[in-house]
Design a protein around this motif. Sequence first.
Motif, PDB file in Angstrom:
ATOM      1  N   LYS A  55      31.291  32.490  34.382  1.00 40.29           N
ATOM      2  CA  LYS A  55      32.054  33.552  33.941  1.00 40.29           C
ATOM      3  C   LYS A  55      33.492  33.671  34.541  1.00 40.29           C
ATOM      4  N   VAL A  56      34.591  33.830  33.640  1.00 39.49           N
ATOM      5  CA  VAL A  56      35.746  33.871  33.794  1.00 39.49           C
ATOM      6  C   VAL A  56      36.475  35.274  33.688  1.00 39.49           C
ATOM      7  N   VAL A  57      37.395  35.504  34.487  1.00 38.21           N
ATOM      8  CA  VAL A  57      38.236  36.541  34.369  1.00 38.21           C
ATOM      9  C   VAL A  57      39.861  35.954  33.838  1.00 38.21           C
ATOM     10  N   VAL A  58      40.309  36.301  32.743  1.00 37.21           N
ATOM     11  CA  VAL A  58      41.554  35.842  32.468  1.00 37.21           C
ATOM     12  C   VAL A  58      42.467  37.046  31.853  1.00 37.21           C
ATOM     13  N   GLY A  59      43.657  36.580  32.211  1.00 33.48           N
ATOM     14  CA  GLY A  59      44.712  37.675  31.773  1.00 33.48           C
ATOM     15  C   GLY A  59      45.073  37.623  30.188  1.00 33.48           C
ATOM     16  N   ASP A  60      46.004  38.764  29.777  1.00 30.74           N
ATOM     17  CA  ASP A  60      46.337  38.646  28.368  1.00 30.74           C
ATOM     18  C   ASP A  60      47.176  37.491  27.982  1.00 30.74           C
ATOM     19  N   SER A  61      46.535  36.422  28.244  1.00 27.53           N
ATOM     20  CA  SER A  61      47.518  35.133  27.850  1.00 27.53           C
ATOM     21  C   SER A  61      46.685  34.272  26.718  1.00 27.53           C
ATOM     22  N   ARG A  62      47.504  34.334  25.512  1.00 25.99           N
ATOM     23  CA  ARG A  62      46.874  33.481  24.387  1.00 25.99           C
ATOM     24  C   ARG A  62      46.391  32.064  24.595  1.00 25.99           C
ATOM     25  N   ASP A  63      47.542  31.385  25.279  1.00 21.63           N
ATOM     26  CA  ASP A  63      47.351  30.038  25.711  1.00 21.63           C
ATOM     27  C   ASP A  63      46.007  29.780  26.741  1.00 21.63           C
ATOM     28  N   ASP A  64      46.002  30.637  27.914  1.00 22.76           N
ATOM     29  CA  ASP A  64      44.898  30.599  28.789  1.00 22.76           C
ATOM     30  C   ASP A  64      43.357  30.727  28.161  1.00 22.76           C
ATOM     31  N   LEU A  65      43.420  31.809  27.225  1.00 25.24           N
ATOM     32  CA  LEU A  65      42.309  32.317  26.889  1.00 25.24           C
ATOM     33  C   LEU A  65      41.757  31.141  25.828  1.00 25.24           C
ATOM     34  N   GLN A  66      42.868  30.603  25.033  1.00 25.68           N
ATOM     35  CA  GLN A  66      42.206  29.331  23.973  1.00 25.68           C
ATOM     36  C   GLN A  66      41.709  28.332  24.757  1.00 25.68           C
ATOM     37  N   THR A  67      42.408  27.786  25.840  1.00 33.06           N
ATOM     38  CA  THR A  67      41.950  26.675  26.663  1.00 33.06           C
ATOM     39  C   THR A  67      40.351  27.232  27.283  1.00 33.06           C
ATOM     40  N   ALA A  99      35.786  37.633  30.493  1.00 32.74           N
ATOM     41  CA  ALA A  99      36.403  39.046  30.470  1.00 32.74           C
ATOM     42  C   ALA A  99      37.968  38.969  30.439  1.00 32.74           C
ATOM     43  N   VAL A 100      38.458  39.329  29.254  1.00 34.54           N
ATOM     44  CA  VAL A 100      40.024  39.306  29.139  1.00 34.54           C
ATOM     45  C   VAL A 100      40.666  40.681  29.611  1.00 34.54           C
ATOM     46  N   GLY A 101      41.903  40.466  30.211  1.00 27.81           N
ATOM     47  CA  GLY A 101      42.599  41.683  30.706  1.00 27.81           C
ATOM     48  C   GLY A 101      43.323  41.546  31.742  1.00 27.81           C
ATOM     49  N   SER A 102      44.459  41.584  31.899  1.00 29.70           N
ATOM     50  CA  SER A 102      45.496  41.338  32.952  1.00 29.70           C
ATOM     51  C   SER A 102      45.005  42.555  34.192  1.00 29.70           C
ATOM     52  N   GLU A 103      44.742  43.528  33.741  1.00 28.30           N
ATOM     53  CA  GLU A 103      44.396  44.641  34.648  1.00 28.30           C
ATOM     54  C   GLU A 103      43.127  44.057  35.632  1.00 28.30           C
ATOM     55  N   LEU A 104      42.297  43.177  35.173  1.00 29.55           N
ATOM     56  CA  LEU A 104      41.039  42.687  35.645  1.00 29.55           C
ATOM     57  C   LEU A 104      41.601  41.786  36.714  1.00 29.55           C
ATOM     58  N   LEU A 105      42.684  41.267  36.931  1.00 29.37           N
ATOM     59  CA  LEU A 105      43.380  40.489  37.846  1.00 29.37           C
ATOM     60  C   LEU A 105      43.979  41.234  38.926  1.00 29.37           C
ATOM     61  N   THR A 106      43.889  42.517  38.798  1.00 33.71           N
ATOM     62  CA  THR A 106      44.753  43.123  39.965  1.00 33.71           C
ATOM     63  C   THR A 106      43.961  43.478  41.119  1.00 33.71           C
ATOM     64  N   PRO A 107      44.365  43.879  42.174  1.00 27.96           N
ATOM     65  CA  PRO A 107      43.456  43.993  43.453  1.00 27.96           C
ATOM     66  C   PRO A 107      42.449  45.141  43.178  1.00 27.96           C
ATOM     67  N   THR A 108      42.523  46.115  42.200  1.00 29.13           N
ATOM     68  CA  THR A 108      41.941  47.381  42.293  1.00 29.13           C
ATOM     69  C   THR A 108      40.806  47.409  41.052  1.00 29.13           C
ATOM     70  N   LYS A 109      41.089  46.532  39.984  1.00 33.38           N
ATOM     71  CA  LYS A 109      40.249  46.825  38.914  1.00 33.38           C
ATOM     72  C   LYS A 109      39.161  45.651  38.863  1.00 33.38           C
ATOM     73  N   ILE A 110      37.751  45.891  38.677  1.00 34.34           N
ATOM     74  CA  ILE A 110      36.928  44.880  38.798  1.00 34.34           C
ATOM     75  C   ILE A 110      35.944  44.625  37.335  1.00 34.34           C
ATOM     76  N   ASP A 111      35.773  43.605  37.085  1.00 38.01           N
ATOM     77  CA  ASP A 111      35.034  43.320  35.897  1.00 38.01           C
ATOM     78  C   ASP A 111      33.680  43.664  35.955  1.00 38.01           C
ATOM     79  N   THR A 112      33.133  44.673  35.442  1.00 33.56           N
ATOM     80  CA  THR A 112      31.699  44.890  35.470  1.00 33.56           C
ATOM     81  C   THR A 112      30.856  44.870  34.355  1.00 33.56           C
ATOM     82  N   ASN A 113      31.747  44.513  32.993  1.00 36.83           N
ATOM     83  CA  ASN A 113      30.888  44.239  31.938  1.00 36.83           C
ATOM     84  C   ASN A 113      30.227  42.889  32.189  1.00 36.83           C
ATOM     85  N   SER A 114      30.730  42.053  32.781  1.00 39.28           N
ATOM     86  CA  SER A 114      30.090  40.621  32.808  1.00 39.28           C
ATOM     87  C   SER A 114      28.775  40.773  33.301  1.00 39.28           C
ATOM     88  N   LEU A 115      28.730  41.818  34.658  1.00 43.71           N
ATOM     89  CA  LEU A 115      27.175  42.094  35.096  1.00 43.71           C
ATOM     90  C   LEU A 115      26.126  42.560  34.140  1.00 43.71           C
TER      91      LEU A 115
END
Length: 426
Positions: free
Chosen positions: A46-58, A14-30
């Motif tokens: 499953k992983v939640v990752v911010g909007d970072s090309r490098d992190d996502l690629q890795t 699940a990609v999106g920096s907002e999903l790494l904040t304390p208020t937003k939860i990744d429900t798509n993966s469920l």
Amino acid sequence: VTRTHPIRTAVIIAVGSELLTPTKIDTNSLFVTERLNVLGISVRAKVVVGDSRDDLQTLLMEALGRVDLVVLTGGLGPTDDDVTRDAVAAALGRTLHEDEALVERMQQRFARRGLEMPAINTRQALVPSGADIIPNANGTAPGLWLEHDHRVIVLLPGPPRELKPMVEGELSERLAARVSGERLSTGVVRVTARTESHAEEAARPLYAHWRDQGWPIEATTLASPGSIDFHVTVRAADEETGARLLDEARGQLRDVFGEDAYSDDGRSLEQVVGSLLGAGGYTVAAAESCTGGLLMSRLTDVAGSSAYVASGIVAYSNEAKTALLGVPPALIAAHGAVSEPVAAAMASGVRAAAGTEVGIGLTGIAGPSGGTPEKPVGTVAIAVDGPWGVEVRTRVFTGDRAMIKFFSTQAALDDLRRALLRHGAR
Ligand code: ATP
């Protein structure tokens, strides 16, 4: 024609920096997990990752080394911080090209709303070479399907209302053509009145046996207040085999736990109790002290409970126990409000007041104050009074006030269940 490798395992990113904040939860993966499981695909991580090309690629490269399918959600928007498309193309060594048909479709979408498409939206029409497009009926960003070294990579937009129909529709169809035909079946057996470690110890001999069979059964336990849930999963050649193996596993767990296994079909304790009351044609009323109505609340959580629940009385003070339930003041004076004789008198009192066949009496000390050395906080007396006679038991629970209240209702429902199992048949 190259024989394709069946898809059995997946990672969801699940990609999106907002999903790494304390208020937003990744429900798509469920949601995606549920649909993948239906197709017999197990989600390994499953992983939640911010909007970072490098992190996502890795993370993508790492996942591709482990599983057959990687599903990425989010980060397909038109702005610079939407990196999924770029990162995936870079990781797989694909170039991006603008898809004319997509640009046109997006322009039409805007035109229908009387708007001109902003130039940045053409970003969403960039497609990695070799990718198939999964149309998005509810938004501008299309989904993408890529194959790479016998692996499948799927990109989906983040908004759930866009992603869900795409997963249910075209993605499920495409995956169904690529799975092995095996199916995942899951079930749950719920156990009460045991601690997690005791329950685990009792079930452990089954695990070795399950591991070694042709289609191995995996078990995980989930302990919640007042219940230990054994979740069993099996991957089998087809649905029937899966169902048969699960039935066997459930039967073995029931044999191990006997009457302590209260549910093997996903029903809650209050639902099981409701079925037993309904089946025997019994009506019930409850007199509650320390639980303040929580027992009635749980009994009436069950749809259709009006068929067997008559009424409840919350008698919190001693005076109320006497005035509303007819508990003799002398009984309270002699034994204390939290005692087996008082619980029994509450049960028969409410049974008489409501005119039901079964009455429950519950009295206890929820704390944090009010305990004594003889009756510490958490002491709860529960009586079940029925045509078969009255049964009363005292337990001492530990936990905070809310937990003691909940445990008390769990115990009361369980006592009622056992009484109905033993005496309730007619
Ligand atoms: P868009 O084209 O709308 O920009 P996108 O693919 O770029 O879509 P995001 O920008 O990452 O998606 O997310 C859009 C919205 O979707 C977010 O505001 C968020 O509310 C929701 N969303 C994104 N990812 C998830 C997720 N994993 N679970 C639940 N909601 C999500």
